[in-house]
Design an enzyme around this catalytic site. Structure first.
Site, PDB file in Angstrom:
ATOM      1  N   GLY A 209     -11.688  93.715  52.820  1.00 55.92           N
ATOM      2  CA  GLY A 209     -12.819  94.162  53.634  1.00 55.92           C
ATOM      3  C   GLY A 209     -13.774  93.038  53.918  1.00 55.92           C
ATOM      4  N   ASN A 210     -14.945  93.379  54.420  1.00 52.64           N
ATOM      5  CA  ASN A 210     -15.964  92.358  54.673  1.00 52.64           C
ATOM      6  C   ASN A 210     -17.344  92.952  54.393  1.00 52.64           C
ATOM      7  OD1 ASN A 210     -17.139  93.463  57.273  1.00 52.64           O
ATOM      8  ND2 ASN A 210     -14.973  93.304  57.800  1.00 52.64           N
ATOM      9  N   ARG A 211     -18.364  92.097  54.506  1.00 52.43           N
ATOM     10  CA  ARG A 211     -19.696  92.499  54.047  1.00 52.43           C
ATOM     11  C   ARG A 211     -20.584  93.093  55.133  1.00 52.43           C
ATOM     12  NH1 ARG A 211     -21.745  89.481  49.593  1.00 52.43           N
ATOM     13  NH2 ARG A 211     -23.417  88.613  50.839  1.00 52.43           N
ATOM     14  N   SER A 212     -20.006  93.466  56.268  1.00 53.69           N
ATOM     15  CA  SER A 212     -20.846  94.020  57.336  1.00 53.69           C
ATOM     16  C   SER A 212     -21.448  95.363  56.896  1.00 53.69           C
ATOM     17  CB  SER A 212     -20.010  94.225  58.596  1.00 53.69           C
ATOM     18  OG  SER A 212     -20.791  94.868  59.568  1.00 53.69           O
ATOM     19  N   ALA A 276     -17.408  94.342  62.447  1.00 54.50           N
ATOM     20  CA  ALA A 276     -16.680  93.178  61.954  1.00 54.50           C
ATOM     21  C   ALA A 276     -15.247  93.632  61.724  1.00 54.50           C
ATOM     22  CB  ALA A 276     -17.306  92.681  60.664  1.00 54.50           C
TER      23      ALA A 276
END
Ligand code: CTP
Length: 401
Positions: A209-212, A276
């Site tokens: 995943g990502n930090r958006s 994102a």
């Protein structure tokens, strides 16, 4: 505008009147001077003492108290914003037809400031042609009528007609006050916004995943709704409350997001890709949890490319004249990289964020430059994400013509 923005909180007679106490608190705690004007029916649900104590101002429902102050004219004339929450079917009908038989309806006729209605009623009443026409009339005249939420209604029934959460109504009002107008300049437009970050599963319990945080995308959805647009928000794992008056579709992965974007974009005037999107996903999804094996190093994770949704919808517009907006987070050579990305993706506008230091993911504030395919460059100073969102919509509107 006075030192403290002057807000009139109209309350009409529905069970959701108790939720207006929370809305009132949000206004007073954030430095607004609030005058509550309930209808006589509203007082069956919440008494005048509560409104008066919470607002610190006198409360009356009819035009016959303090007549020397001419309240039926003065309260509306001096307001910076009037918000009616909950607005019943009866109140919408009175407002649409210009009736003035109590203090609130008089106030609505004398107010020259932005007016926001947050309706709450049973689904049948909301869907009745009479209410539909009244809402259309109010919107045509420039009022913001927030779409009711879907959920549990009074009694056992559920459906559309619930008052949106007070925090969401407050956000709509805050933006309308900040812009100084309720001009619904996106009225009749359908806009699609993607928000959050995709998650690409490795097994049933793990993902890449990502930090958006999704906050910028949600701000875009909220501001578009406050400006009268029909909004579809494609939310990827944002974990934020659904904005009032917005159709929210929840998605998980990039492939699911692509499907949802293509479907929603079919009749959209604008698509804003604030999500994102993971560029890669695990090549193999393990249907059972991946276990560690004693004495063995873990297997490397093979990745495959995800579709580039922004490039795809830019190259193959669902409608002629559709405006497509992308986002880019860059650490170095922000403008040069942004220009190159704009050309590569083929979108009309690219919002370029510099990431690092205070400009971190999850923040309430943002700073950006919006690059246009026409060579334009619009800097947006450090400030609330809603301010950047409003600038994006201004630029989109200019391109929609
Ligand atoms: N985007 C998309 N589909 C992808 C990846 C990104 O639609 N598979 C969109 C994002 O929503 C965003 C924009 O493209 O609006 C920019 O994404 P970014 O990942 O920064 O662009 P890349 O082309 O992947 O560039 P980089 O090499 O910097 O990662």
């Amino acid at each position: 505008m006075a030192d403290k923005p002057r807000v009139v909180l109209g309350v009409s007679g529905g069970i959701a009147a108790y939720k207006a106490c929370e809305l009132l608190r949000r206004f007073t705690e954030s430095g607004h001077d609030v005058r509550v004007v309930p209808t006589a029916s509203a007082l069956h649900f919440v008494g005048a003492a509560t409104w008066s104590a919470l607002s610190g101002n006198p409360v009356s429902t009819e035009v016959w108290s303090d007549v020397h102050e001419v309240p039926h004219v003065r309260i509306g004339q001096h307001a910076d914003l009037v918000v009616v929450a909950p607005a019943t079917a009866d109140m919408l009908a009175k407002a649409a037809h210009g009736l003035a038989d109590d203090l609130l309806t008089n106030t609505l006729l004398t107010a020259r400031c932005p007016v926001v209605f947050a309706p709450a009623m049973h689904t049948e009443m909301w869907e009745h042609p009479a209410t539909r026409e009244n809402v259309a009339t109010l919107r045509r005249r420039g009022a913001v009528v927030i779409e009711p939420a879907v959920g549990r209604l009074t009694g056992v029934d559920t459906g559309k007609g619930r008052l949106p959460e007070p925090g969401e109504i407050f956000e709509v009002c805050r933006r309308v006050l900040a812009r100084g107008t309720a001009e619904p300049d996106l009225r009749g437009r359908h806009v699609v916004v993607s928000a959050g970050g995709t998650r690409e599963p490795l097994d049933p319990v793990r993902f890449l995943g990502n930090r958006s945080s999704g906050k910028q995308g949600y701000a875009l959805a909220r501001t578009a709704a406050a400006r009268g647009a029909r909004v579809t928000l494609l939310a990827a794992n944002a974990g934020l409350p659904d904005p009032a008056g917005v159709d929210v579709v929840h998605v998980g992965t990039a492939v699911q997001l692509r499907e949802a974007v293509l479907k929603a974009a079919a009749d959209a005037d604008a698509v804003v890709m604030a999500a994102a999107v993971a560029d890669f996903r695990p090549a193999v999804y393990a249907t059972g949890k991946i276990k560690k094996k004693d004495g063995h190093e873990p297997d490397p994770v093979a990745l495959v490319r995800n579709p580039d949704i922004l490039a795809e919808i830019s190259a193959d517009r669902a409608r002629p004249g559709q405006v497509v907006v992308g986002f880019a987070a860059e650490t170095d050579d922000v403008l040069a990289n942004g220009r190159a990305k704009l050309a590569r993706k083929g979108c009309d506008l690219l919002v370029v964020n510099e990431v690092g230091e205070r400009k971190t993911f999850g923040s309430e504030q943002n700073e950006a430059v919006v690059l246009g395919a026409d060579g334009s460059e619009t800097p947006v100073p450090y400030g609330p994400k809603e301010a950047l969102a409003d600038t994006v919509w201004d630029l989109v509107l200019r391109r929609l013509g």
